[in-house]
Structures are given as structure tokens and as C-alpha cells.
Design a protein around this motif. Structure first.
Motif, PDB file in Angstrom:
ATOM      1  N   THR A  58       4.553  12.483  -0.889  1.00  0.00           N
ATOM      2  CA  THR A  58       3.215  12.211  -0.368  1.00  0.00           C
ATOM      3  C   THR A  58       3.023  10.742   0.006  1.00  0.00           C
ATOM      4  O   THR A  58       2.096  10.416   0.749  1.00  0.00           O
ATOM      5  CB  THR A  58       2.145  12.562  -1.409  1.00  0.00           C
ATOM      6  OG1 THR A  58       2.273  11.689  -2.540  1.00  0.00           O
ATOM      7  CG2 THR A  58       2.274  14.005  -1.865  1.00  0.00           C
ATOM      8  N   GLY A  59       3.868   9.860  -0.476  1.00  0.00           N
ATOM      9  CA  GLY A  59       3.550   8.436  -0.476  1.00  0.00           C
ATOM     10  C   GLY A  59       2.840   8.099  -1.775  1.00  0.00           C
ATOM     11  O   GLY A  59       2.516   8.978  -2.591  1.00  0.00           O
ATOM     12  N   TRP A  60       2.591   6.816  -2.007  1.00  0.00           N
ATOM     13  CA  TRP A  60       1.986   6.373  -3.266  1.00  0.00           C
ATOM     14  C   TRP A  60       0.543   6.853  -3.386  1.00  0.00           C
ATOM     15  O   TRP A  60      -0.243   6.732  -2.452  1.00  0.00           O
ATOM     16  CB  TRP A  60       2.019   4.851  -3.364  1.00  0.00           C
ATOM     17  CG  TRP A  60       3.385   4.243  -3.291  1.00  0.00           C
ATOM     18  CD1 TRP A  60       3.886   3.463  -2.290  1.00  0.00           C
ATOM     19  CD2 TRP A  60       4.436   4.369  -4.263  1.00  0.00           C
ATOM     20  NE1 TRP A  60       5.184   3.092  -2.581  1.00  0.00           N
ATOM     21  CE2 TRP A  60       5.553   3.631  -3.781  1.00  0.00           C
ATOM     22  CE3 TRP A  60       4.547   5.028  -5.488  1.00  0.00           C
ATOM     23  CZ2 TRP A  60       6.749   3.536  -4.480  1.00  0.00           C
ATOM     24  CZ3 TRP A  60       5.739   4.937  -6.184  1.00  0.00           C
ATOM     25  CH2 TRP A  60       6.819   4.206  -5.692  1.00  0.00           C
ATOM     26  N   ILE A  61       0.214   7.404  -4.556  1.00  0.00           N
ATOM     27  CA  ILE A  61      -1.154   7.829  -4.839  1.00  0.00           C
ATOM     28  C   ILE A  61      -1.810   6.730  -5.665  1.00  0.00           C
ATOM     29  O   ILE A  61      -1.508   6.559  -6.852  1.00  0.00           O
ATOM     30  CB  ILE A  61      -1.175   9.176  -5.586  1.00  0.00           C
ATOM     31  CG1 ILE A  61      -0.601  10.280  -4.686  1.00  0.00           C
ATOM     32  CG2 ILE A  61      -2.583   9.529  -6.042  1.00  0.00           C
ATOM     33  CD1 ILE A  61      -0.480  11.634  -5.357  1.00  0.00           C
ATOM     34  N   VAL A  62      -2.692   5.964  -5.039  1.00  0.00           N
ATOM     35  CA  VAL A  62      -3.241   4.774  -5.691  1.00  0.00           C
ATOM     36  C   VAL A  62      -4.627   4.480  -5.132  1.00  0.00           C
ATOM     37  O   VAL A  62      -4.909   4.761  -3.963  1.00  0.00           O
ATOM     38  CB  VAL A  62      -2.302   3.560  -5.466  1.00  0.00           C
ATOM     39  CG1 VAL A  62      -2.099   3.276  -3.989  1.00  0.00           C
ATOM     40  CG2 VAL A  62      -2.810   2.314  -6.170  1.00  0.00           C
ATOM     41  N   ARG A  63      -5.502   3.937  -5.947  1.00  0.00           N
ATOM     42  CA  ARG A  63      -6.792   3.434  -5.444  1.00  0.00           C
ATOM     43  C   ARG A  63      -6.562   1.982  -5.006  1.00  0.00           C
ATOM     44  O   ARG A  63      -6.179   1.125  -5.798  1.00  0.00           O
ATOM     45  CB  ARG A  63      -7.889   3.535  -6.495  1.00  0.00           C
ATOM     46  CG  ARG A  63      -7.575   2.881  -7.823  1.00  0.00           C
ATOM     47  CD  ARG A  63      -8.737   2.939  -8.771  1.00  0.00           C
ATOM     48  NE  ARG A  63      -8.365   2.364 -10.064  1.00  0.00           N
ATOM     49  CZ  ARG A  63      -9.207   2.189 -11.077  1.00  0.00           C
ATOM     50  NH1 ARG A  63     -10.460   2.557 -10.946  1.00  0.00           N
ATOM     51  NH2 ARG A  63      -8.795   1.664 -12.217  1.00  0.00           N
ATOM     52  N   THR A  64      -6.758   1.724  -3.748  1.00  0.00           N
ATOM     53  CA  THR A  64      -6.526   0.401  -3.194  1.00  0.00           C
ATOM     54  C   THR A  64      -7.655  -0.538  -3.606  1.00  0.00           C
ATOM     55  O   THR A  64      -8.827  -0.186  -3.532  1.00  0.00           O
ATOM     56  CB  THR A  64      -6.440   0.475  -1.656  1.00  0.00           C
ATOM     57  OG1 THR A  64      -5.375   1.364  -1.311  1.00  0.00           O
ATOM     58  CG2 THR A  64      -6.171  -0.896  -1.060  1.00  0.00           C
ATOM     59  N   THR A  65      -7.287  -1.741  -4.031  1.00  0.00           N
ATOM     60  CA  THR A  65      -8.265  -2.666  -4.589  1.00  0.00           C
ATOM     61  C   THR A  65      -8.543  -3.851  -3.678  1.00  0.00           C
ATOM     62  O   THR A  65      -9.688  -4.238  -3.472  1.00  0.00           O
ATOM     63  CB  THR A  65      -7.778  -3.170  -5.960  1.00  0.00           C
ATOM     64  OG1 THR A  65      -7.517  -2.051  -6.802  1.00  0.00           O
ATOM     65  CG2 THR A  65      -8.829  -4.050  -6.621  1.00  0.00           C
ATOM     66  N   ALA A  97       0.859 -12.551  -1.345  1.00  0.00           N
ATOM     67  CA  ALA A  97       0.414 -11.576  -0.349  1.00  0.00           C
ATOM     68  C   ALA A  97       0.392 -10.183  -0.970  1.00  0.00           C
ATOM     69  O   ALA A  97       1.310  -9.821  -1.717  1.00  0.00           O
ATOM     70  CB  ALA A  97       1.339 -11.595   0.861  1.00  0.00           C
ATOM     71  N   PRO A  98      -0.651  -9.371  -0.688  1.00  0.00           N
ATOM     72  CA  PRO A  98      -0.642  -7.980  -1.164  1.00  0.00           C
ATOM     73  C   PRO A  98       0.549  -7.218  -0.584  1.00  0.00           C
ATOM     74  O   PRO A  98       1.035  -7.531   0.510  1.00  0.00           O
ATOM     75  CB  PRO A  98      -1.964  -7.413  -0.634  1.00  0.00           C
ATOM     76  CG  PRO A  98      -2.804  -8.603  -0.325  1.00  0.00           C
ATOM     77  CD  PRO A  98      -1.863  -9.692   0.071  1.00  0.00           C
ATOM     78  N   ILE A  99       1.004  -6.211  -1.309  1.00  0.00           N
ATOM     79  CA  ILE A  99       2.112  -5.379  -0.859  1.00  0.00           C
ATOM     80  C   ILE A  99       1.567  -4.243   0.009  1.00  0.00           C
ATOM     81  O   ILE A  99       0.595  -3.578  -0.366  1.00  0.00           O
ATOM     82  CB  ILE A  99       2.887  -4.784  -2.055  1.00  0.00           C
ATOM     83  CG1 ILE A  99       3.318  -5.888  -3.031  1.00  0.00           C
ATOM     84  CG2 ILE A  99       4.087  -3.984  -1.566  1.00  0.00           C
ATOM     85  CD1 ILE A  99       4.250  -6.913  -2.448  1.00  0.00           C
ATOM     86  N   VAL A 100       2.173  -4.029   1.146  1.00  0.00           N
ATOM     87  CA  VAL A 100       1.792  -2.912   2.006  1.00  0.00           C
ATOM     88  C   VAL A 100       2.473  -1.644   1.475  1.00  0.00           C
ATOM     89  O   VAL A 100       3.702  -1.535   1.483  1.00  0.00           O
ATOM     90  CB  VAL A 100       2.201  -3.173   3.466  1.00  0.00           C
ATOM     91  CG1 VAL A 100       1.848  -1.968   4.335  1.00  0.00           C
ATOM     92  CG2 VAL A 100       1.511  -4.431   3.991  1.00  0.00           C
ATOM     93  N   LEU A 101       1.670  -0.705   1.006  1.00  0.00           N
ATOM     94  CA  LEU A 101       2.208   0.490   0.350  1.00  0.00           C
ATOM     95  C   LEU A 101       2.392   1.673   1.294  1.00  0.00           C
ATOM     96  O   LEU A 101       2.899   2.711   0.888  1.00  0.00           O
ATOM     97  CB  LEU A 101       1.299   0.901  -0.813  1.00  0.00           C
ATOM     98  CG  LEU A 101       1.209  -0.094  -1.976  1.00  0.00           C
ATOM     99  CD1 LEU A 101       0.251   0.428  -3.025  1.00  0.00           C
ATOM    100  CD2 LEU A 101       2.585  -0.348  -2.580  1.00  0.00           C
TER     101      LEU A 101
END
Length: 325
Positions: A144-151, A305-309
Motif C-alpha cells: 500500500t505504501g506507508w500508512i502514516v499520519r503526516t505531520t 529536511a522532511p523525508i518524502v514517503l
């Protein structure tokens, strides 16, 4: 229950990781199909998830793990189980989905349905990261790709959280006995190296039993907003759980990751992969290198830098679940 009922079954005793993932997927489902009937079945009160987030579920049922499958035994809807071995799941009538987080190869067979197959297995990471041989589990195994709440990055309106040590992953006494001495040594050696005082704030979850690090100056419970604490922190020291690492990745906060032993979760491998991306990964035989990094970061704070997931894994999981209705 009817064919439009989706039941999420997840353990809540080993931490909030499973509950966090299914709650994130439930919100993605609600955005796509508002009329769905969503329920959560878990074996412990979902502490650590904010009440407004839990409002996505029409009901929450608490049952011992051995009885969870009985609740949905005659259900005609969809059952979504998050990396859980569930006695009696083979007797449930509904369509069955397994979310299978990265798992050692010799443990994958333990998630088989006796005498049957899962209708679909969802792997909550990009295909290139990890794909199991799931042929014994299902004919449909989908990343699915990473399941995460982006902050997101720290905002001018965020109240600075300082240096945060997150020990929620060390919720059991046995794990704390391994983790806390390492953290206390790390903090003591860093204080000795810098020679000037600095404040350590320890974030503990509801299952930590209030156990405090000797090297912590303050203790607080971030509740369901640990991700916001991560965003507001100057620096984070944390165990390497799936959700903690990914939520940190979406911020610009530097982090020191430490592995703890888990039966299904190879945190040492996660530290090796994500440590250099987020800041530094702790290795027991390279303790001084961690002290060096931590001391330099405290003396000269910098963001990263934030990581592009990549694509939204929760949205993709929702699509694949709805496809079974």
C-alpha cells in the motif's frame, strides 16, 4: 452487522502501533465512503489515541484476544486484522483482510487462516522496501505504501517541546530493563561531554506504568498527539517503532533512534535504515558515536529536511478494502 460493516481487529496491549494504523486507515475509509459502519474490536482500552480520532468508529468493543473472532463469527461484512494471530478467525463469515507489517520470514506462517486464505493481504510499505512470500496466506498480496499520519515541519505557532525522549515502546517491564540503562548512560555521558545543563523531557505512554528515566528532568504524557510533540521538539530520542519512525520522518526534527527487541518487529534493521535519514541510529558497540552526535546536536541545534514517503498508504489501503465490498 451488514455487508457494509467493516470491523477492525487489533491488539492494544503491546502498545498503540496497531491501533494507530487501523485508525489511520479508518479515517481514509470514512473520507471515501461516509456511510460505512465502522467498528473497532480490541483487547485493551485504546489509550494513546485521541478521542476525536476514535470518533471515526461507530462503536468500540473490548474483548480478550481469544474472544475477538467470536464477535464477528456470523458477520457478513469485512474484517480487517492488523498483524494479529486471532484464534477462530477461520469461522468468521465475512471477507477477511490482513494488514501484515514487516515480519520475520519464519513467523509469516503463523498468520495463516487454518484451512483457508485471507481475501487480501495488505503490506503497509512500498513494494521496494519489503514484500513477503504471502502465497500461503492469500492469492492477493498488495503493498500500500506507508500508512502514516503526516505531520509536517515545525510551525512558528508551535510551543517548543525541547529535548524529548519517547519511551512508549518500552512499555513492558522486561523491555524497560533493557532500554532504560542504555538511555540513562547515553544522557549521563552526553551531560559529561557538554559540561553545561540541558533539560530532558520524557514522553511516556499509558502502558509505561509511570516508570521514569533517572536522567529525565520532566515526565509528561503526550496523549494522542505524540506526532505534534515530535514536530515541536528540538531533538527526539526514541525507540524505533513503525509509527514513531514514520511520523518523525514527516517532520523536520532531528532524531536519535534506538532499537528494542520485539517478537515480530526488527527494530535493529529499522534503525540501520532510518537512523542516518533522520539523524543517527544507535548501535550498542558504537555508543560513543551516539554521544558525539547527540552532543553536537545539543550544542549546535539544526533541523533537517522532511523525508518524502511517497503515495498515501492509508488511502491505497482504503481503496483495496472497499474493492472487496
Amino acid at each position: 452487522m451488514n455487508k457494509s460493516t467493516l470491523s477492525f481487529l487489533a491488539t492494544g496491549r503491546s502498545g498503540i502501533g496497531h491501533l494507530r494504523r487501523v485508525t489511520t486507515v479508518a479515517h481514509a475509509l470514512r473520507r471515501k465512503a461516509k456511510a460505512l459502519d465502522l467498528q473497532l474490536i480490541t483487547n485493551a482500552a485504546p489509550a494513546g489515541i485521541a478521542c476525536d480520532e476514535l470518533g471515526v468508529f461507530d462503536r468500540i468493543l473490548l474483548r480478550p484476544r481469544a474472544e475477538m473472532a467470536q464477535v464477528v463469527a456470523e458477520a457478513s461484512g469485512i474484517l480487517v486484522c492488523d498483524t494479529i494471530e486471532l484464534p477462530g478467525i477461520e469461522r468468521a463469515a465475512g471477507r477477511k483482510v490482513l494488514i501484515l507489517r514487516e515480519t520475520p520470514a519464519d513467523r509469516i506462517a503463523s498468520f495463516r487462516i487454518p484451512g483457508g486464505l485471507w481475501d487480501r493481504v495488505l503490506v503497509p510499505n512500498p513494494r521496494a522496501h519489503w514484500m513477503p512470500d504471502g502465497s500461503a496466506l492469500s492469492t492477493s498480496v498488495e503493498p500500500t505504501g506507508w500508512i502514516v499520519r503526516t505531520t509536517g515541519v515545525r510551525r512558528a505557532s508551535d510551543k517548543p517541546a525541547g529535548i524529548v525522549v519517547a519511551t512508549g515502546g518500552g512499555g513492558t517491564e522486561a523491555t524497560r530493563n533493557l532500554l532504560y540503562p542504555i538511555l540513562d548512560r547515553l544522557l549521563a555521558d552526553t551531560r559529561g561531554r557538554i559540561g553545561a545543563p540541558f533539560l530532558i523531557r520524557q514522553a511516556i505512554g499509558p502502558r509505561a506504568g509511570g516508570a521514569q528515566l533517572a536522567g529525565a528532568d520532566e515526565v509528561f504524557d503526550p496523549g494522542g498527539d505524540l506526532n505534534l510533540t515530535f514536530r515541536a521538539a528540538d531533538l527526539v530520542i526514541t525507540t524505533a517503532g513503525y509509527n514513531s519512525v514514520l511520523e518523525l520522518a514527516t517532520t523536520d526534527t532531528p532524531a536519535l533512534l534506538l532499537p528494542i527487541p520485539r517478537s515480530l518487529d526488527d527494530q535493529a534493521a529499522r534503525v540501520r535504515l532510518w537512523g542516518p535519514k533522520l539523524g543517527h541510529g544507535y548501535a550498542p558497540k558504537q555508543h560513543d558515536a551516539a554521544v558525539d552526535w547527540l552532543s553536537a546536536q545539543i550544542a549546535r541545534p539544526t533541523r533537517r529536511a522532511p523525508i518524502v514517503l511517497g503515495a498515501d498508504g492509508a488511502a491505497r489501503a482504503a481503496e483495496l478494502i472497499l474493492d472487496l465490498l
